[in-house]
Each structure stands twice: as C-alpha cells, then as structure tokens.
Design a protein around this motif. Structure first.
Motif, PDB file in Angstrom:
ATOM      1  N   PHE A 126      56.261  45.306  38.183  1.00 32.24           N
ATOM      2  CA  PHE A 126      54.923  44.799  37.898  1.00 32.24           C
ATOM      3  C   PHE A 126      54.043  44.482  39.110  1.00 32.24           C
ATOM      4  CE2 PHE A 126      51.957  41.408  36.607  1.00 32.24           C
ATOM      5  CZ  PHE A 126      51.182  42.168  35.746  1.00 32.24           C
ATOM      6  N   PRO A 127      54.504  43.722  40.114  1.00 34.78           N
ATOM      7  CA  PRO A 127      53.602  43.391  41.233  1.00 34.78           C
ATOM      8  C   PRO A 127      53.088  44.639  41.960  1.00 34.78           C
ATOM      9  CG  PRO A 127      55.612  42.097  41.357  1.00 34.78           C
ATOM     10  CD  PRO A 127      55.836  43.112  40.289  1.00 34.78           C
ATOM     11  N   GLU A 128      53.955  45.625  42.089  1.00 36.28           N
ATOM     12  CA  GLU A 128      53.588  46.866  42.753  1.00 36.28           C
ATOM     13  C   GLU A 128      52.480  47.576  41.967  1.00 36.28           C
ATOM     14  OE1 GLU A 128      57.173  49.080  43.519  1.00 36.28           O
ATOM     15  OE2 GLU A 128      56.715  48.864  45.667  1.00 36.28           O
ATOM     16  N   ARG A 129      52.672  47.636  40.663  1.00 38.26           N
ATOM     17  CA  ARG A 129      51.700  48.327  39.809  1.00 38.26           C
ATOM     18  C   ARG A 129      50.376  47.581  39.786  1.00 38.26           C
ATOM     19  NH1 ARG A 129      55.044  50.237  34.549  1.00 38.26           N
ATOM     20  NH2 ARG A 129      52.905  50.451  33.788  1.00 38.26           N
ATOM     21  N   LEU A 130      50.464  46.263  39.767  1.00 34.24           N
ATOM     22  CA  LEU A 130      49.234  45.452  39.766  1.00 34.24           C
ATOM     23  C   LEU A 130      48.453  45.676  41.070  1.00 34.24           C
ATOM     24  CD1 LEU A 130      47.651  43.411  38.099  1.00 34.24           C
ATOM     25  CD2 LEU A 130      48.885  41.580  39.292  1.00 34.24           C
ATOM     26  N   GLY A 131      49.194  45.706  42.184  1.00 36.14           N
ATOM     27  CA  GLY A 131      48.562  45.940  43.485  1.00 36.14           C
ATOM     28  C   GLY A 131      47.829  47.269  43.507  1.00 36.14           C
ATOM     29  N   ILE A 132      48.488  48.300  43.012  1.00 35.83           N
ATOM     30  CA  ILE A 132      47.887  49.643  42.982  1.00 35.83           C
ATOM     31  C   ILE A 132      46.641  49.658  42.090  1.00 35.83           C
ATOM     32  CG2 ILE A 132      48.247  51.992  42.104  1.00 35.83           C
ATOM     33  CD1 ILE A 132      49.656  51.747  44.678  1.00 35.83           C
ATOM     34  N   LEU A 133      46.768  49.051  40.919  1.00 37.35           N
ATOM     35  CA  LEU A 133      45.643  49.058  39.973  1.00 37.35           C
ATOM     36  C   LEU A 133      44.429  48.340  40.569  1.00 37.35           C
ATOM     37  CD1 LEU A 133      44.641  49.825  37.164  1.00 37.35           C
ATOM     38  CD2 LEU A 133      45.557  47.675  36.301  1.00 37.35           C
ATOM     39  N   LEU A 134      44.674  47.189  41.193  1.00 39.05           N
ATOM     40  CA  LEU A 134      43.583  46.441  41.828  1.00 39.05           C
ATOM     41  C   LEU A 134      42.945  47.238  42.954  1.00 39.05           C
ATOM     42  CD1 LEU A 134      44.974  42.798  42.081  1.00 39.05           C
ATOM     43  CD2 LEU A 134      42.832  43.481  40.998  1.00 39.05           C
ATOM     44  N   TRP A 135      43.777  47.927  43.725  1.00 41.37           N
ATOM     45  CA  TRP A 135      43.260  48.686  44.861  1.00 41.37           C
ATOM     46  C   TRP A 135      42.345  49.830  44.394  1.00 41.37           C
ATOM     47  CZ3 TRP A 135      41.863  48.407  49.557  1.00 41.37           C
ATOM     48  CH2 TRP A 135      41.610  49.564  50.302  1.00 41.37           C
ATOM     49  N   VAL A 136      42.828  50.607  43.428  1.00 41.46           N
ATOM     50  CA  VAL A 136      42.030  51.752  42.960  1.00 41.46           C
ATOM     51  C   VAL A 136      40.720  51.244  42.347  1.00 41.46           C
ATOM     52  CG1 VAL A 136      41.993  53.821  41.517  1.00 41.46           C
ATOM     53  CG2 VAL A 136      44.128  53.101  42.573  1.00 41.46           C
ATOM     54  N   ALA A 157      40.542  43.523  46.556  1.00 40.84           N
ATOM     55  CA  ALA A 157      41.275  44.283  47.572  1.00 40.84           C
ATOM     56  C   ALA A 157      42.263  43.375  48.304  1.00 40.84           C
ATOM     57  CB  ALA A 157      40.296  44.916  48.559  1.00 40.84           C
ATOM     58  N   GLY A 158      41.858  42.121  48.563  1.00 42.98           N
ATOM     59  CA  GLY A 158      42.753  41.164  49.215  1.00 42.98           C
ATOM     60  C   GLY A 158      44.003  40.934  48.374  1.00 42.98           C
ATOM     61  N   LEU A 159      43.799  40.692  47.079  1.00 40.90           N
ATOM     62  CA  LEU A 159      44.937  40.468  46.185  1.00 40.90           C
ATOM     63  C   LEU A 159      45.831  41.709  46.114  1.00 40.90           C
ATOM     64  CD1 LEU A 159      43.352  38.528  43.177  1.00 40.90           C
ATOM     65  CD2 LEU A 159      45.022  37.671  44.842  1.00 40.90           C
ATOM     66  N   SER A 160      45.213  42.878  46.112  1.00 43.25           N
ATOM     67  CA  SER A 160      46.010  44.101  45.992  1.00 43.25           C
ATOM     68  C   SER A 160      46.953  44.250  47.192  1.00 43.25           C
ATOM     69  CB  SER A 160      45.103  45.327  45.845  1.00 43.25           C
ATOM     70  OG  SER A 160      44.585  45.726  47.092  1.00 43.25           O
ATOM     71  N   VAL A 161      46.463  43.892  48.381  1.00 41.43           N
ATOM     72  CA  VAL A 161      47.295  43.971  49.585  1.00 41.43           C
ATOM     73  C   VAL A 161      48.439  42.957  49.487  1.00 41.43           C
ATOM     74  CG1 VAL A 161      47.326  43.627  52.088  1.00 41.43           C
ATOM     75  CG2 VAL A 161      45.419  44.846  51.025  1.00 41.43           C
ATOM     76  N   VAL A 162      48.121  41.737  49.022  1.00 37.05           N
ATOM     77  CA  VAL A 162      49.145  40.695  48.869  1.00 37.05           C
ATOM     78  C   VAL A 162      50.240  41.165  47.907  1.00 37.05           C
ATOM     79  CG1 VAL A 162      49.583  38.381  47.964  1.00 37.05           C
ATOM     80  CG2 VAL A 162      47.591  38.794  49.429  1.00 37.05           C
ATOM     81  N   PHE A 163      49.837  41.684  46.752  1.00 39.10           N
ATOM     82  CA  PHE A 163      50.813  42.155  45.750  1.00 39.10           C
ATOM     83  C   PHE A 163      51.658  43.296  46.307  1.00 39.10           C
ATOM     84  CE2 PHE A 163      48.045  40.183  42.399  1.00 39.10           C
ATOM     85  CZ  PHE A 163      49.028  39.333  41.910  1.00 39.10           C
ATOM     86  N   TRP A 164      51.019  44.203  47.017  1.00 38.81           N
ATOM     87  CA  TRP A 164      51.727  45.384  47.522  1.00 38.81           C
ATOM     88  C   TRP A 164      52.779  44.990  48.568  1.00 38.81           C
ATOM     89  CZ3 TRP A 164      52.627  50.036  45.967  1.00 38.81           C
ATOM     90  CH2 TRP A 164      53.118  50.997  46.853  1.00 38.81           C
ATOM     91  N   ILE A 165      52.390  44.078  49.477  1.00 34.89           N
ATOM     92  CA  ILE A 165      53.327  43.685  50.530  1.00 34.89           C
ATOM     93  C   ILE A 165      54.419  42.766  49.992  1.00 34.89           C
ATOM     94  CG2 ILE A 165      53.494  42.389  52.718  1.00 34.89           C
ATOM     95  CD1 ILE A 165      50.885  43.720  53.554  1.00 34.89           C
TER      96      ILE A 165
END
Lengths: 308, 97
Positions: free
Chosen positions: A246-256, A294-302
C-alpha cells in the motif's frame, strides 16, 4: 520543436510575392521563418509586398506580447526599406494578433503609413483582400483546435527535459534505500517503477490533458491535470504494481497525480484563452496541492521498504 | 471561442465609456470578440472571455481601456520565477516561449 528555434529567422526588410507594383498592398509580418513561410505559401498567385520586421525570430503574437513587434519597429523598417518611394499608397496591412504590441494610431505619425488589421490567419488573407479588406467574425477569432493543441505539446517536453532528467535520476538513486543500507537490486527493481511513474505523469499532464482539454471537467488546469493524472496513476498501478504494497502504491498514485497537475498548469502558457490574472489565481490553489502531494509521495516511496 | 471558457471574473479589464470616442478599434482587434459598438460607444459583451492580451488597450487612441499590464504569456513556470524573484530580488530570466 524548439531545437535551434532561436536561429530560425528571416532577414528583416521588404520582400516581393509575384510581381508587385506601386499600387500593390503591403503586408507586415514577423521574422520567424515559419510565420514568413506560412504567409508566402498562402499568398501564391497574388502580387504584393511583404515587409518583415525584426522580432528576433519570434512569431507575431508572442513578439507583440514581448514588445518587439511594435509601432516603432514597423516605422524603422518602413524607413529602412524606403517604402514611401516604392509604393504610392500609404497603407500597411498588419496581422490582427500584432495588435497586442502595435499602437496602430501612432504609426501614421511615426512613418506616414496608416495601419489596418488583417485577419488572424494567413490562410484568410486572400479572401480578406478580395472583400476589400473586410474580415468577418471567424477571421477575427482565435481557435484552439485539436491540431493546434497537439503541435504545442512537444514544446513543453522540450522545455522541461532537464527537470525530468534530474527527477528521473533522483528517483532512481533514492529507490535503492532499504532497511539496513543500500540495495542495487532495489535501485533497479523499484527505480524502474519510479521512472515509469514520471513518464506516466508526463503522458497525463503534457499530452492527454492538452489533447482532451475541452472534454475534461473543470476550468482550472491544475484540476484537469490532477484528474487525468489520478486516472493515469490508477491505470499504471493496475498494470505494473498490482503486487506492490500500500505505501508504495499510494506514493506512486500521489506522484502521478501531482506531477500531471503541475504539467497541465504549465500548459496555460501555450493556450490562447487563459488570462495571466486567472493563471495566478489558480496557482494559489494548484501549487500548495502539488507541493504537499509531491512531498507526501516522496515520503511514502522512501518509507515503503521500512514499513514492510 | 465558446468551447473554451476560463475562470469567470478573473481577468482585469476596465472600460471608461466616458472616454470612448467610438472608433471601434477594440472591436476589430479583440481575438475573443468581447467588444461591441452599440450607439457608437464600446461595450464589453463577454467579459469572462478576456485573456488579457492587451490588444484593445494598446490600440485605444483615448486610453479608455485598461488591461492587467503584467506582460508575459502566463505559463506557471514563468509566474513562479517572478514570485521567487520578488522574494530574493533577482531579475527574472526571460521566458523561452
């Protein structure tokens, strides 16, 4: 496509189409080679003069907006070409979109020639002159057709490639951070998905949004781009990240979603109907949304590899 | 351009009817056809279609029209540059479009 666009010019001065005489009309245009070529192409079979003014290789509308296509510059070229000795009349036909920068009522005083505004598009010029210099409403209205939107999309990609390249590299390198150190396997595995997400955002914000512009709900570009980006992000996950957690997918979705929103918002600079005041107004909503997202997406991804 | 509408009420455009001499140049130059000339005086008939290009104001011989005079084509990147330069006091790098 913007490559070497700054050197794509014609020499300013007076040019002939056909065999013009001292009574032939004088058209004025910018020294952007594409403007000049389009004009000549549409005037085949006519006999007239074209006065090319120095706009440093920029098209009519943008040059007028920047002030290089001006009454002063036209007056300068009229004098330089000795136009008063070449034609007996004292009339110049300007492209309508030059009106942004040309104060037509000052031209007469500056060079003795009176300005009239021709149609917006060169393809309407022959018809305009046939009707004794009368333009109808459609000749005087700007359009933003599918074709016109499509040819503008590569411009944005050319202008943003440096940013895209740095984001791609950063996302690749940061994807290798895993619990207990750094993993080259994660760099390739996760990194490719991160790069793919940026490509999906580019597709959504810089291509799909401009092309489908009138069909996408909303008027503000940050919203249109976010909507298309959200759907693109969902599709991307479904296709490539169905097994990610989930966190990975959320990060990607937020980024796109947010990157697409920004790219779409930047397309306002290429449209012929958005006011600067309007763009500033929508940016006050769009930018905070994009920065937080975008900030949240980076946090989720890392953080994702640490949350497993 | 009835297919494309932008944010209502956003554009800064003012017409001083008292100063208008009815020459009609604003009607001619507007690429969104927002002016008409009933009774020999200019009138704004579609305010929300204004994109602030400024053609009407530039060509008005009596300066009866005012349009937001910040120049530029209005892409987000340029506006961000401008906002940043206001804060740090550095001049804006010119736009590449």
């Amino acid at each position: 496509m913007g490559i070497a666009r700054t050197t794509y010019k014609v020499n300013p001065g007076l040019y002939c189409v056909g065999t013009p005489s001292e009574d032939s009309p004088v058209l004025v245009t910018a020294n952007y080679k594409l403007s000049f070529d389009t004009l000549r192409f549409n005037l085949q079979g006519e006999d007239l003069w074209i006065l090319v003014v120095d706009t440093r290789g920029i098209n009519v509308w943008c040059a007028a907006g920047k002030g290089t296509f001006s009454a002063d510059e036209i007056a300068r070229q009229v004098k330089q070409a000795n136009l008063d000795r070449i034609v007996t009349h004292r009339k110049l036909i300007l492209p309508q979109l030059a009106a942004v920068g040309v104060a037509s009522h000052e031209l007469k005083r500056k060079c003795g020639f009176k300005a009239v505004y021709g149609p917006i598009r060169a393809q309407d010029l022959s018809e305009y002159m046939k009707r004794n210099n009368q333009a109808d409403e459609s000749m005087r209205s700007v359009t933003f057709s599918l074709g016109e939107r499509l040819i503008l999309t590569p411009v944005e990609l050319v202008l943003t490639w440096k940013v895209v390249l740095s984001i791609t590299l950063i996302s690749l390198v940061s994807s290798g951070i895993v619990p207990g150190g750094y993993s080259l396997e994660a760099l390739w595995g996760r990194g490719l998905f991160a790069i793919g997400a940026t490509m999906a955002a580019l597709l959504a914000g810089a291509l799909v949004t401009p092309v489908l512009l009138p069909l996408i709900p909303g008027r503000q570009f940050w919203f249109k781009g976010a909507l298309v980006g959200f759907l693109m992000g969902l599709a991307y996950q479904f296709l490539f990240l169905a097994e990610a957690h989930f966190p990975e997918r959320l990060g990607i979705l937020l980024w796109v979603t947010t990157a697409s929103s920004y790219l779409a918002m930047n397309f306002t600079g290429a449209t012929p109907y958005t006011s600067l005041s309007g763009v500033e107004q929508e940016m006050r909503k769009g930018l905070p949304f994009q920065m937080i997202g975008a900030g949240l997406s980076v946090v989720f991804w890392i953080a994702a590899p640490f949350l497993q | 351009m009835k297919t494309f509408r932008y944010i209502d009420g956003a554009a800064v455009l003012r017409l001083d009817v008292e100063a208008c001499i009815g020459c009609g140049i604003c009607v001619t130059v507007c690429p969104h056809r927002i002016f008409e000339l009933p009774n020999s005086r200019a009138e704004i008939v579609d305010y929300n279609a204004c994109m602030e290009c400024g053609a009407c104001a530039t060509n008005c011989p009596t300066e009866a029209i005012f349009v937001n005079s910040d120049d530029g084509c209005g892409c987000a990147a340029l506006i961000i540059d401008r906002w940043i330069s206001k804060v740090i006091g550095k001049p804006v790098s010119s736009c590449s479009c």
